[in-house]
Motif scaffolding. Structure first.
Motif, PDB file in Angstrom:
ATOM      1  N   PRO A  26       0.834  -1.197   0.000  1.00 32.67           N
ATOM      2  CA  PRO A  26       0.000   0.000   0.000  1.00 32.67           C
ATOM      3  C   PRO A  26       0.877   1.258   0.000  1.00 32.67           C
ATOM      4  O   PRO A  26       1.957   1.259   0.605  1.00 32.67           O
ATOM      5  N   PRO A  27       0.423   2.313  -0.645  1.00 29.34           N
ATOM      6  CA  PRO A  27       1.258   3.514  -0.774  1.00 29.34           C
ATOM      7  C   PRO A  27       1.600   4.181   0.561  1.00 29.34           C
ATOM      8  O   PRO A  27       2.581   4.891   0.659  1.00 29.34           O
ATOM      9  N   GLU A  28       0.822   3.930   1.587  1.00 33.30           N
ATOM     10  CA  GLU A  28       1.034   4.612   2.867  1.00 33.30           C
ATOM     11  C   GLU A  28       2.049   3.920   3.787  1.00 33.30           C
ATOM     12  O   GLU A  28       2.261   4.359   4.903  1.00 33.30           O
ATOM     13  N   ARG A  29       2.675   2.814   3.343  1.00 30.18           N
ATOM     14  CA  ARG A  29       3.653   2.161   4.208  1.00 30.18           C
ATOM     15  C   ARG A  29       4.853   1.663   3.430  1.00 30.18           C
ATOM     16  O   ARG A  29       4.841   1.576   2.218  1.00 30.18           O
ATOM     17  N   LYS A  30       5.908   1.321   4.182  1.00 32.53           N
ATOM     18  CA  LYS A  30       7.148   0.824   3.588  1.00 32.53           C
ATOM     19  C   LYS A  30       7.069  -0.687   3.398  1.00 32.53           C
ATOM     20  O   LYS A  30       6.239  -1.359   3.990  1.00 32.53           O
TER      21      LYS A  30
END
Length: 88
Positions: A26-30
């Motif tokens: 997901p774009p919100e995590r590494k």
């Protein structure tokens, strides 16, 4: 396993260190890193789970950062380091 020319089948083994493929992060995590804790060969047999991959092995991964085990198709993880063979 994906038999297309651009995706090589990797036979994961217990103890291998792996990470997620960028396609599933997901774009919100590494990106997560984990260790293979179980393998079920051909677990996703014929399902074409991701990107038309068929006969994917089911790879159980203990993710270090979130501290839990998740099973994913082998086609959506990447090898970081192979576990050493017993005789090496």
């Amino acid at each position: 396993m994906d038999t297309s020319p651009d995706k090589v089948y990797v036979r994961y083994e217990i103890g291998d260190v792996v990470c997620e493929s960028e396609a599933i992060i997901p774009p919100e995590r590494k990106q997560w890193v984990g260790i293979v804790v179980f393998v079920e060969r051909n677990y996703f047999d014929g399902l074409g789970f991701v990107a038309s991959n068929k006969n994917d092995d089911g790879i159980g991964i203990h993710w270090f950062k979130p501290n839990y085990v998740e099973q994913l198709p082998s086609s959506v993880i990447e090898l970081i380091q192979r576990v050493s063979a017993k005789n090496e």
